[in-house]
Design a protein around this motif. Structure first.
Motif, PDB file in Angstrom:
ATOM      1  N   ARG A  48       0.821  -1.218   0.000  1.00 30.19           N
ATOM      2  CA  ARG A  48       0.000   0.000   0.000  1.00 30.19           C
ATOM      3  C   ARG A  48       0.852   1.264   0.000  1.00 30.19           C
ATOM      4  NH1 ARG A  48      -2.762  -3.104   3.764  1.00 30.19           N
ATOM      5  NH2 ARG A  48      -1.761  -1.959   5.473  1.00 30.19           N
ATOM      6  N   ARG A  49       1.964   1.249   0.747  1.00 31.57           N
ATOM      7  CA  ARG A  49       2.805   2.437   0.818  1.00 31.57           C
ATOM      8  C   ARG A  49       3.415   2.766  -0.538  1.00 31.57           C
ATOM      9  NH1 ARG A  49       7.807   1.954   4.698  1.00 31.57           N
ATOM     10  NH2 ARG A  49       6.152   0.995   5.959  1.00 31.57           N
ATOM     11  N   LYS A  50       3.931   1.736  -1.225  1.00 32.43           N
ATOM     12  CA  LYS A  50       4.554   1.971  -2.529  1.00 32.43           C
ATOM     13  C   LYS A  50       3.513   2.381  -3.564  1.00 32.43           C
ATOM     14  CE  LYS A  50       8.168  -0.318  -3.741  1.00 32.43           C
ATOM     15  NZ  LYS A  50       9.114  -1.379  -4.206  1.00 32.43           N
ATOM     16  N   GLU A  51       2.331   1.761  -3.529  1.00 30.62           N
ATOM     17  CA  GLU A  51       1.291   2.137  -4.490  1.00 30.62           C
ATOM     18  C   GLU A  51       0.827   3.567  -4.245  1.00 30.62           C
ATOM     19  OE1 GLU A  51      -2.897   0.464  -6.376  1.00 30.62           O
ATOM     20  OE2 GLU A  51      -1.699  -0.797  -5.037  1.00 30.62           O
ATOM     21  N   ARG A  52       0.765   3.979  -2.991  1.00 23.77           N
ATOM     22  CA  ARG A  52       0.375   5.349  -2.679  1.00 23.77           C
ATOM     23  C   ARG A  52       1.415   6.335  -3.209  1.00 23.77           C
ATOM     24  NH1 ARG A  52      -1.116   4.207   2.183  1.00 23.77           N
ATOM     25  NH2 ARG A  52       0.877   4.703   3.181  1.00 23.77           N
ATOM     26  N   MET A  53       2.695   5.990  -3.082  1.00 20.10           N
ATOM     27  CA  MET A  53       3.760   6.866  -3.579  1.00 20.10           C
ATOM     28  C   MET A  53       3.746   6.956  -5.100  1.00 20.10           C
ATOM     29  SD  MET A  53       6.879   5.656  -1.072  1.00 20.10           S
ATOM     30  CE  MET A  53       8.088   6.510  -2.085  1.00 20.10           C
ATOM     31  N   ARG A  54       3.550   5.804  -5.764  1.00 19.75           N
ATOM     32  CA  ARG A  54       3.581   5.778  -7.228  1.00 19.75           C
ATOM     33  C   ARG A  54       2.282   6.284  -7.827  1.00 19.75           C
ATOM     34  NH1 ARG A  54       6.015   0.416  -9.349  1.00 19.75           N
ATOM     35  NH2 ARG A  54       7.850   1.468  -8.493  1.00 19.75           N
ATOM     36  N   GLY A  55       1.178   6.054  -7.124  1.00 13.10           N
ATOM     37  CA  GLY A  55      -0.131   6.484  -7.617  1.00 13.10           C
ATOM     38  C   GLY A  55      -0.885   5.398  -8.350  1.00 13.10           C
ATOM     39  N   TYR A  56      -0.258   4.254  -8.593  1.00 15.09           N
ATOM     40  CA  TYR A  56      -0.890   3.150  -9.310  1.00 15.09           C
ATOM     41  C   TYR A  56      -0.002   1.928  -9.183  1.00 15.09           C
ATOM     42  CZ  TYR A  56       2.536   4.635 -12.801  1.00 15.09           C
ATOM     43  OH  TYR A  56       3.705   4.984 -13.428  1.00 15.09           O
ATOM     44  N   ASN A  57      -0.581   0.770  -9.498  1.00 11.33           N
ATOM     45  CA  ASN A  57       0.167  -0.476  -9.575  1.00 11.33           C
ATOM     46  C   ASN A  57       0.383  -0.780 -11.051  1.00 11.33           C
ATOM     47  OD1 ASN A  57       1.132  -3.091  -9.606  1.00 11.33           O
ATOM     48  ND2 ASN A  57      -0.570  -3.978  -8.456  1.00 11.33           N
ATOM     49  N   GLN A  58       1.632  -0.829 -11.502  1.00 11.96           N
ATOM     50  CA  GLN A  58       1.907  -1.038 -12.925  1.00 11.96           C
ATOM     51  C   GLN A  58       1.377  -2.384 -13.413  1.00 11.96           C
ATOM     52  OE1 GLN A  58       4.277  -0.823 -10.608  1.00 11.96           O
ATOM     53  NE2 GLN A  58       5.603  -2.615 -10.760  1.00 11.96           N
ATOM     54  N   ALA A  59       1.361  -3.395 -12.537  1.00 10.43           N
ATOM     55  CA  ALA A  59       0.827  -4.700 -12.943  1.00 10.43           C
ATOM     56  C   ALA A  59      -0.676  -4.633 -13.188  1.00 10.43           C
ATOM     57  CB  ALA A  59       1.151  -5.763 -11.890  1.00 10.43           C
ATOM     58  N   GLN A  60      -1.386  -3.788 -12.437  1.00 14.46           N
ATOM     59  CA  GLN A  60      -2.823  -3.623 -12.677  1.00 14.46           C
ATOM     60  C   GLN A  60      -3.081  -2.973 -14.026  1.00 14.46           C
ATOM     61  OE1 GLN A  60      -5.691  -4.555 -10.606  1.00 14.46           O
ATOM     62  NE2 GLN A  60      -6.447  -4.225 -12.690  1.00 14.46           N
ATOM     63  N   LEU A  61      -2.225  -2.041 -14.434  1.00 13.47           N
ATOM     64  CA  LEU A  61      -2.372  -1.443 -15.763  1.00 13.47           C
ATOM     65  C   LEU A  61      -2.205  -2.502 -16.852  1.00 13.47           C
ATOM     66  CD1 LEU A  61      -0.353   1.877 -15.311  1.00 13.47           C
ATOM     67  CD2 LEU A  61      -2.831   1.581 -15.215  1.00 13.47           C
ATOM     68  N   LEU A  62      -1.247  -3.412 -16.668  1.00 20.98           N
ATOM     69  CA  LEU A  62      -1.078  -4.505 -17.625  1.00 20.98           C
ATOM     70  C   LEU A  62      -2.340  -5.367 -17.683  1.00 20.98           C
ATOM     71  CD1 LEU A  62       2.558  -5.596 -16.662  1.00 20.98           C
ATOM     72  CD2 LEU A  62       1.890  -4.328 -18.712  1.00 20.98           C
ATOM     73  N   VAL A  63      -2.919  -5.653 -16.521  1.00 23.22           N
ATOM     74  CA  VAL A  63      -4.164  -6.426 -16.470  1.00 23.22           C
ATOM     75  C   VAL A  63      -5.276  -5.685 -17.199  1.00 23.22           C
ATOM     76  CG1 VAL A  63      -6.003  -7.240 -14.937  1.00 23.22           C
ATOM     77  CG2 VAL A  63      -3.610  -7.718 -14.384  1.00 23.22           C
ATOM     78  N   ASN A  64      -5.369  -4.377 -16.988  1.00 27.05           N
ATOM     79  CA  ASN A  64      -6.423  -3.594 -17.652  1.00 27.05           C
ATOM     80  C   ASN A  64      -6.313  -3.697 -19.164  1.00 27.05           C
ATOM     81  OD1 ASN A  64      -7.130  -2.801 -15.079  1.00 27.05           O
ATOM     82  ND2 ASN A  64      -6.321  -0.718 -15.263  1.00 27.05           N
ATOM     83  N   GLY A  65      -5.086  -3.595 -19.684  1.00 27.48           N
ATOM     84  CA  GLY A  65      -4.895  -3.714 -21.129  1.00 27.48           C
ATOM     85  C   GLY A  65      -5.166  -5.115 -21.624  1.00 27.48           C
ATOM     86  N   LEU A  66      -4.691  -6.118 -20.902  1.00 27.37           N
ATOM     87  CA  LEU A  66      -4.912  -7.512 -21.296  1.00 27.37           C
ATOM     88  C   LEU A  66      -6.401  -7.820 -21.401  1.00 27.37           C
ATOM     89  CD1 LEU A  66      -3.057 -10.652 -20.147  1.00 27.37           C
ATOM     90  CD2 LEU A  66      -5.500 -10.551 -19.693  1.00 27.37           C
ATOM     91  N   ARG A  67      -7.187  -7.326 -20.462  1.00 29.00           N
ATOM     92  CA  ARG A  67      -8.616  -7.642 -20.447  1.00 29.00           C
ATOM     93  C   ARG A  67      -9.387  -6.938 -21.574  1.00 29.00           C
ATOM     94  NH1 ARG A  67     -11.632  -6.262 -16.006  1.00 29.00           N
ATOM     95  NH2 ARG A  67     -13.066  -7.968 -16.473  1.00 29.00           N
ATOM     96  N   GLU A  68      -8.772  -5.950 -22.231  1.00 30.19           N
ATOM     97  CA  GLU A  68      -9.417  -5.342 -23.398  1.00 30.19           C
ATOM     98  C   GLU A  68      -9.482  -6.321 -24.563  1.00 30.19           C
ATOM     99  OE1 GLU A  68      -7.636  -1.673 -24.552  1.00 30.19           O
ATOM    100  OE2 GLU A  68      -8.007  -0.686 -22.628  1.00 30.19           O
ATOM    101  N   VAL A  69      -8.525  -7.249 -24.631  1.00 22.83           N
ATOM    102  CA  VAL A  69      -8.476  -8.185 -25.759  1.00 22.83           C
ATOM    103  C   VAL A  69      -8.720  -9.628 -25.332  1.00 22.83           C
ATOM    104  CG1 VAL A  69      -6.937  -6.696 -27.090  1.00 22.83           C
ATOM    105  CG2 VAL A  69      -5.953  -8.419 -25.577  1.00 22.83           C
ATOM    106  N   TRP A  70      -8.610  -9.899 -24.033  1.00 28.85           N
ATOM    107  CA  TRP A  70      -8.826 -11.242 -23.493  1.00 28.85           C
ATOM    108  C   TRP A  70      -9.678 -11.062 -22.240  1.00 28.85           C
ATOM    109  CZ3 TRP A  70      -4.316 -14.876 -21.536  1.00 28.85           C
ATOM    110  CH2 TRP A  70      -4.831 -16.160 -21.296  1.00 28.85           C
ATOM    111  N   PRO A  71     -10.992 -11.135 -22.361  1.00 35.00           N
ATOM    112  CA  PRO A  71     -11.879 -10.722 -21.266  1.00 35.00           C
ATOM    113  C   PRO A  71     -11.963 -11.719 -20.117  1.00 35.00           C
ATOM    114  CG  PRO A  71     -13.178 -11.490 -23.131  1.00 35.00           C
ATOM    115  CD  PRO A  71     -11.747 -11.485 -23.581  1.00 35.00           C
ATOM    116  N   LEU A  72     -10.838 -11.953 -19.461  1.00 35.57           N
ATOM    117  CA  LEU A  72     -10.814 -12.789 -18.259  1.00 35.57           C
ATOM    118  C   LEU A  72     -11.478 -12.053 -17.101  1.00 35.57           C
ATOM    119  CD1 LEU A  72      -7.133 -14.084 -18.407  1.00 35.57           C
ATOM    120  CD2 LEU A  72      -9.192 -15.387 -18.967  1.00 35.57           C
TER     121      LEU A  72
END
Length: 231
Positions: A126-150
């Protein structure tokens, strides 16, 4: 037919040109995340049909996975490093979504990931995500689900220990650094799913091994691993 949205995008591009995160050249109106030169010239692993690929072999004898692979090879000073640096440290969320789409396109019909029915990002503390403002792995998941709707995996995989950076650590040090870093929220724990675990880069596999072990402790769980890059 042109729309007001097209005109607005064109005006924004004139004022603040969108640049390719791979080579920093301006993107044209048909290029969404990467320029076509970078798309064609990236160091792809071509490992999506190879059950003995280097990423899969990382986990042999350590944790039982359904499948494991990376989209790209990480090369020091190369385009992939430049892209991931922008994703993690420069706030370029767009490249995370773009890489996720590419990962999804490459993996969705792969025999390595047959039976996968849910997807989950490797969590940040939580501390690192708060500092960065986002989780980069979640962004990858968001893009993946645009073409592979898991479906998003039910429950929460939590990073309960704020570990130091893994960058300068060896294999044993990395494993010690993260071996107890993850746990699953007992109140919403998923069961009986085949989860695709997503991260930006795999080096020794220590972080992904720890995540997978936490998930595999649940009844009927299977885990596969997919990353944007392999160092």
């Amino acid at each position: 037919m042109a729309t007001w949205s097209n005109y607005a995008d064109a005006m924004v591009s004139l004022i603040m040109p969108r640049c390719c995160p791979g080579c920093d050249r301006p993107l044209n109106s048909t290029e969404r995340h990467l320029c076509m030169l970078c798309v064609g010239d990236l160091p792809y692993t071509h490992a999506m049909s190879d059950a003995r690929n280097p990423v899969a072999r990382l986990f042999w004898g350590r944790v039982e996975l359904g499948g494991a692979a990376s989209l790209l090879r990480f090369q020091s000073g190369g385009r992939v490093q430049h892209m991931l640096h922008r994703l993690k440290y420069k706030g370029d969320r767009r490249i995370g979504v773009g890489l996720g789409r590419m990962m999804g396109e490459a993996a969705k019909d792969s025999p390595l990931f047959a039976g996968v029915d849910a997807v989950m990002p490797v969590p940040l503390h939580r501390r690192k995500e708060r500092m960065r403002g986002y989780n980069q792995a979640q962004l990858l998941v968001n893009g993946l689900r645009e073409v592979w709707p898991l479906q998003p995996a039910g429950g929460s995989l939590l990073r309960v220990v704020h570990t130091a950076t893994q960058t300068q650590r060896g294999r044993l040090e990395r494993w010690r650094n993260v071996r107890t870093a993850f746990k699953v929220d007992d109140n919403t724990a998923p069961t009986g799913a085949h989860v695709l675990l997503i991260d930006d880069v795999v080096t020794t596999g220590a972080t992904l091994e720890s995540c997978a072990q936490a998930l595999l402790a649940l009844p009927g769980m299977r885990v596969s691993v997919l990353t944007a890059a392999h160092a």
